[in-house]
Design a protein around this motif. Structure first.
Motif, PDB file in Angstrom:
ATOM      1  N   LYS A 477      11.920  31.548  26.297  1.00  0.00           N
ATOM      2  CA  LYS A 477      11.605  32.305  26.939  1.00  0.00           C
ATOM      3  C   LYS A 477      12.830  33.392  27.237  1.00  0.00           C
ATOM      4  N   GLY A 478      14.062  32.868  26.175  1.00  0.00           N
ATOM      5  CA  GLY A 478      15.259  33.934  25.544  1.00  0.00           C
ATOM      6  C   GLY A 478      16.157  34.004  27.308  1.00  0.00           C
ATOM      7  N   LEU A 479      16.348  33.022  28.245  1.00  0.00           N
ATOM      8  CA  LEU A 479      17.354  33.217  29.006  1.00  0.00           C
ATOM      9  C   LEU A 479      17.805  31.975  28.294  1.00  0.00           C
ATOM     10  N   ASN A 480      19.318  32.219  29.008  1.00  0.00           N
ATOM     11  CA  ASN A 480      20.784  31.073  28.647  1.00  0.00           C
ATOM     12  C   ASN A 480      20.587  30.393  29.583  1.00  0.00           C
ATOM     13  N   PRO A 481      20.826  29.528  29.877  1.00  0.00           N
ATOM     14  CA  PRO A 481      21.320  28.378  31.126  1.00  0.00           C
ATOM     15  C   PRO A 481      22.078  28.899  30.731  1.00  0.00           C
ATOM     16  N   ASP A 482      22.915  29.203  32.493  1.00  0.00           N
ATOM     17  CA  ASP A 482      24.728  29.189  33.052  1.00  0.00           C
ATOM     18  C   ASP A 482      25.416  28.106  33.167  1.00  0.00           C
ATOM     19  N   GLN A 483      26.694  27.496  32.838  1.00  0.00           N
ATOM     20  CA  GLN A 483      27.352  27.041  33.618  1.00  0.00           C
ATOM     21  C   GLN A 483      26.814  26.407  35.300  1.00  0.00           C
ATOM     22  N   VAL A 484      25.846  27.085  36.002  1.00  0.00           N
ATOM     23  CA  VAL A 484      25.677  26.541  37.505  1.00  0.00           C
ATOM     24  C   VAL A 484      24.190  25.495  37.162  1.00  0.00           C
ATOM     25  N   THR A 485      23.452  26.840  36.135  1.00  0.00           N
ATOM     26  CA  THR A 485      22.709  26.064  35.694  1.00  0.00           C
ATOM     27  C   THR A 485      22.294  24.271  35.379  1.00  0.00           C
ATOM     28  N   TYR A 486      23.521  24.178  34.767  1.00  0.00           N
ATOM     29  CA  TYR A 486      24.268  22.970  34.078  1.00  0.00           C
ATOM     30  C   TYR A 486      24.859  21.227  35.224  1.00  0.00           C
ATOM     31  N   ASN A 487      25.217  22.314  35.718  1.00  0.00           N
ATOM     32  CA  ASN A 487      26.260  21.660  36.894  1.00  0.00           C
ATOM     33  C   ASN A 487      25.371  20.944  37.898  1.00  0.00           C
ATOM     34  N   THR A 488      24.463  21.895  38.146  1.00  0.00           N
ATOM     35  CA  THR A 488      23.068  21.622  39.192  1.00  0.00           C
ATOM     36  C   THR A 488      22.195  20.279  38.536  1.00  0.00           C
ATOM     37  N   ALA A 502      24.093  12.839  31.470  1.00  0.00           N
ATOM     38  CA  ALA A 502      24.877  13.786  31.776  1.00  0.00           C
ATOM     39  C   ALA A 502      25.606  14.376  30.960  1.00  0.00           C
ATOM     40  N   PHE A 503      27.111  13.418  29.960  1.00  0.00           N
ATOM     41  CA  PHE A 503      27.279  13.440  29.126  1.00  0.00           C
ATOM     42  C   PHE A 503      26.738  13.814  28.009  1.00  0.00           C
ATOM     43  N   LYS A 504      25.720  13.291  27.632  1.00  0.00           N
ATOM     44  CA  LYS A 504      24.366  14.628  26.782  1.00  0.00           C
ATOM     45  C   LYS A 504      24.320  15.669  27.180  1.00  0.00           C
ATOM     46  N   LEU A 505      24.286  15.998  28.286  1.00  0.00           N
ATOM     47  CA  LEU A 505      24.162  17.387  28.652  1.00  0.00           C
ATOM     48  C   LEU A 505      25.662  17.887  28.663  1.00  0.00           C
ATOM     49  N   LEU A 506      26.357  17.451  28.804  1.00  0.00           N
ATOM     50  CA  LEU A 506      27.876  17.486  28.538  1.00  0.00           C
ATOM     51  C   LEU A 506      28.406  19.136  26.963  1.00  0.00           C
ATOM     52  N   ASN A 507      27.800  17.844  26.073  1.00  0.00           N
ATOM     53  CA  ASN A 507      27.863  18.270  24.752  1.00  0.00           C
ATOM     54  C   ASN A 507      26.478  18.739  24.425  1.00  0.00           C
ATOM     55  N   GLU A 508      25.567  19.267  24.983  1.00  0.00           N
ATOM     56  CA  GLU A 508      24.433  20.408  24.879  1.00  0.00           C
ATOM     57  C   GLU A 508      25.208  21.899  25.025  1.00  0.00           C
ATOM     58  N   MET A 509      25.933  21.769  25.935  1.00  0.00           N
ATOM     59  CA  MET A 509      26.688  23.144  26.782  1.00  0.00           C
ATOM     60  C   MET A 509      27.485  23.396  25.619  1.00  0.00           C
ATOM     61  N   TRP A 510      28.631  22.375  24.867  1.00  0.00           N
ATOM     62  CA  TRP A 510      29.166  22.585  23.657  1.00  0.00           C
ATOM     63  C   TRP A 510      28.707  23.221  23.147  1.00  0.00           C
ATOM     64  N   LEU A 511      26.945  22.834  22.282  1.00  0.00           N
ATOM     65  CA  LEU A 511      26.197  22.924  21.148  1.00  0.00           C
ATOM     66  C   LEU A 511      25.969  24.639  21.594  1.00  0.00           C
ATOM     67  N   LEU A 514      28.854  26.719  26.045  1.00  0.00           N
ATOM     68  CA  LEU A 514      28.645  27.203  26.576  1.00  0.00           C
ATOM     69  C   LEU A 514      29.984  26.203  27.637  1.00  0.00           C
ATOM     70  N   GLU A 515      31.283  27.084  28.054  1.00  0.00           N
ATOM     71  CA  GLU A 515      32.311  26.048  28.176  1.00  0.00           C
ATOM     72  C   GLU A 515      32.567  25.955  28.960  1.00  0.00           C
TER      73      GLU A 515
END
Length: 658
Positions: A477-488, A502-511, A514-515
């Motif tokens: 839908k064109g919305l980028n999850p932010d750090q808060v979304t991923y942290n949740t 959990a670590f897979k999602l961390l790698n997804e952030m980098w991809l 999203l720092e």
């Protein structure tokens, strides 16, 4: 002559009266008189009455007449009519003038149609007209605004080839183009060209250089240019100073901004409400509310009318710093001085009350708004809804949502998200999802915060796969999850003991560029400490430390506590010293938690070491630490140490409980 003079002095009605008298006396006015009158009326439709009068009177139209009509049509945003008029005059054998074509070119450039403007430039050449410096400047300006700097420079070279020398305006236009692109190197190249041509920078040149450097965050260079301007006898405007003051405030150098502000006054430049607003806002951001209030009073004493921006900044800062009573006193003073007509100020005060738990006062202020006939905004209701949601009064919150619609306003994504978050915390997933459906039905686009709330709600219900799917839906839908979304979602997978995902999602952030934040890493370390492998937690923390990636205090305290629980005091000491090296303040609560855990495992010597470090750093023991050590000495039979601890406890004024 009388009609001409009236016209020149913009006494239009007098000029028209004289022309009418001349007509009665069968006297013909000159085309110069008509042109002068036409020029003064070019912004109004009455222009055509004068133009028709010229034709009826049989006065010979000049190219200047046509240029004035074209200028009038362009200024009235009737560009197509201006082009049609140009063609009509062309058909009558009266060719266009440079002035007419410049006017049309200028209008097309302002509308962003640079290519169309270029076609009129070519028309100029076709008619054997020589473009002047103004013609070139129009096109160069249009190209610079469009970001076509290479073409703008080519046109500059072309004008020189055709014997038209670029003037200071040409070079200032080019500089503005480079400034807009943030290319200060290009701007300095233009300056060099200008100097090579024997032209000196003017006030506009300096102003653009200062703006360019400040926009790029190079305030020091901007201040150097200000000094250079003053040394060359130029006077800076209030706007120039405002740019410098704003840039200093943005980088936190508010005191330097104040010094510059008083320098400005010494140089005879009167500050305006914008200058004061910038400084007041800057001081408030730094938490220096009292200084901001003094500056506000100074502004009022100079009869400079304050705007809602400066008053709002002070009010917001007082509320944010928990000074709600002081904020209300200040707000009441604005009301007394009849300076609180703006709903924004009421909204800030209502929000301040709500955030500090005083919902009753917020509701009372809302009643005051309605009594005064001030129209509330959706923001007003959003704050009140948040207040009722905090108290779990969902009935009143929903009623306020209906009131928004009754007043002809529309609930926003913030309105829905606030209520959805309250339902999420209450574990009411059904109502939360109903609100999401309502948002879609009312064509209100959910934000990334809305989706973060839904993800949190799904995770609470252990619906982790649905939460991950929602993460994908956000991107679609064109919305980028932010750090808060991923942290949740990472935290929820850690609690579910699914550390791998959990670590897979961390790698997804980098991809996704999203720092991760220090909070992200602290969540993962906590997950490894509580639900995973402590050795992996050690490796992660050491790796982050080596990469100079900062963590939160919690990240360190969690791993230290975990090692104390396991009885690995050596590792606990290592991470404790590492935490101190990173500049984190160790509180009495941290020492209490560590010493308690060590005492429970009968590691008295190690507990004593932490106790000694605590005393060394000037932290006085509390009741809990003293009792933990006393009980530990008693259990281990160390009577001497027990008595020493008892003496220290009594000396500290902490009598042991019986």
């Amino acid at each position: 002559m009388l009609a001409f003079v009236y016209s020149r002095f913009e006494m239009v009605h007098d000029a028209l009266y004289v022309l009418a008298k001349m007509k009665d006396l069968k006297l013909r006015a000159s085309i110069l008189t008509y042109n002068s009158l036409l020029y003064n009326l070019r912004h109004a439709y009455i222009m055509w009455d004068v133009y028709n009068e010229i034709k009826v009177a049989g006065a010979t139209q000049s190219k200047q007449t046509n240029s004035i009509v074209i200028d009038g049509l362009c200024s009235q945003s009737k560009l197509q009519d201006a082009v049609s008029f140009l063609r009509e005059t062309e058909a009558k054998g009266l060719g266009p003038s440079v002035v007419s074509l410049n006017t049309i070119m200028s209008r097309y450039c302002k509308l962003g149609f640079t290519d169309v403007a270029k076609s009129f430039f070519c028309m100029m050449l076709k008619y054997g007209l020589l473009p002047d410096v103004y013609s070139y400047n129009i096109l160069i300006h249009g190209l610079c605004i469009a970001g076509s700097m290479e073409e703008a420079l080519e046109f500059t070279s072309d004008m020189e080839k055709h014997g038209v020398e670029p003037d200071i305006v040409t070079y200032n236009i080019l500089m503005k183009g480079f400034d807009l692109l943030g290319q200060m190197g290009g701007a300095w190249m233009v300056i060099q060209r200008m100097l090579d041509k024997g032209l000196n920078p003017d006030v506009v040149t300096y102003m653009m250089l200062i703006c360019g450097h400040c926009q790029n965050g190079n305030v020091e260079e901007g201040l150097k240019l200000q000094e250079e301007m003053l040394s060359r006898g130029f006077q800076l405007s209030a706007l120039s100073y405002s740019v410098l003051l704003s840039s200093l405030c943005k980088i936190g150098q508010v005191h330097e901004a104040l010094v510059l502000f008083y320098e400005m006054e010494n140089h005879g430049v009167e500050p305006d409400h914008i200058t004061y607003s910038i400084l007041i806002h800057g001081l408030c951001k730094q938490g220096e509310v009292q200084s901001a209030l003094l500056l506000y009073k100074e502004m009022c004493s100079k009869s400079i009318p304050p705007n809602s921006h400066s008053a709002g900044a002070i009010l917001l800062s007082l509320c944010k710093n928990g000074m709600v009573l002081e904020a209300r006193m200040y707000f009441d003073s604005l009301v007394m001085n009849d300076s609180a007509h703006d709903i924004v100020l009421y909204n800030i005060m209502i929000d301040g009350y709500v955030k500090h738990g005083n919902l009753e006062e917020a509701v009372e202020l809302y009643r005051l708004i309605t009594e005064k006939g001030i129209t509330p905004t959706t923001v007003t209701f959003n704050s009140l809804i948040y207040g009722f949601c905090k108290r779990r009064n969902f009935t009143e919150a929903r009623r306020l949502m209906e009131t928004i619609r009754l007043l002809g306003l529309e609930p926003t994504a913030v309105t829905y998200t606030t209520l959805m978050n309250a339902y999420c915390k209450n574990g009411n997933l059904r109502c939360m999802m109903e609100l999401l459906q309502e948002m879609h039905a009312n064509c209100i686009r959910p934000t990334h915060v809305t989706y973060t709330v839904i993800i949190k709600g799904l995770c609470k219900q252990q619906k982790l796969q649905e939460a991950v799917q929602l993460l994908e839906d956000m991107r679609i839908k064109g919305l980028n999850p932010d750090q808060v979304t991923y942290n949740t979602i990472i935290q929820c997978f850690c609690k579910a003991r699914n550390i791998k995902t959990a670590f897979k999602l961390l790698n997804e952030m980098w991809l996704n560029n999203l720092e991760p934040t220090p909070v992200t890493y602290s969540i993962l370390i906590n997950g490894l400490c509580v639900y995973g492998n402590l050795k992996d937690a050690n490796k992660l923390l050491i790796s982050l430390h080596e990469q100079n990636i900062k963590l939160t205090r919690v990240g360190y305290t969690q791993i230290i506590k975990a090692h104390c629980m396991k009885g690995d005091v050596h590792c606990a000491f290592t991470f404790f010293h590492l935490m101190m090296e990173m500049g984190f303040e160790i509180s009495i609560k941290d020492y209490t938690a560590l010493i308690n855990r060590l005492c429970k495992r009968c590691l008295i010597t190690e507990a004593q070491q932490f106790f000694s470090i605590m005393l060394f750093h000037g932290i006085s023991p509390d009741q809990e630490i003293c009792e933990a050590l006393l009980n530990a000495y008693q259990q281990c039979g160390d009577i001497i140490s027990g008595y020493q601890m008892l003496a220290l406890t009594i000396k500290a004024g902490l009598l042991p409980r019986r």
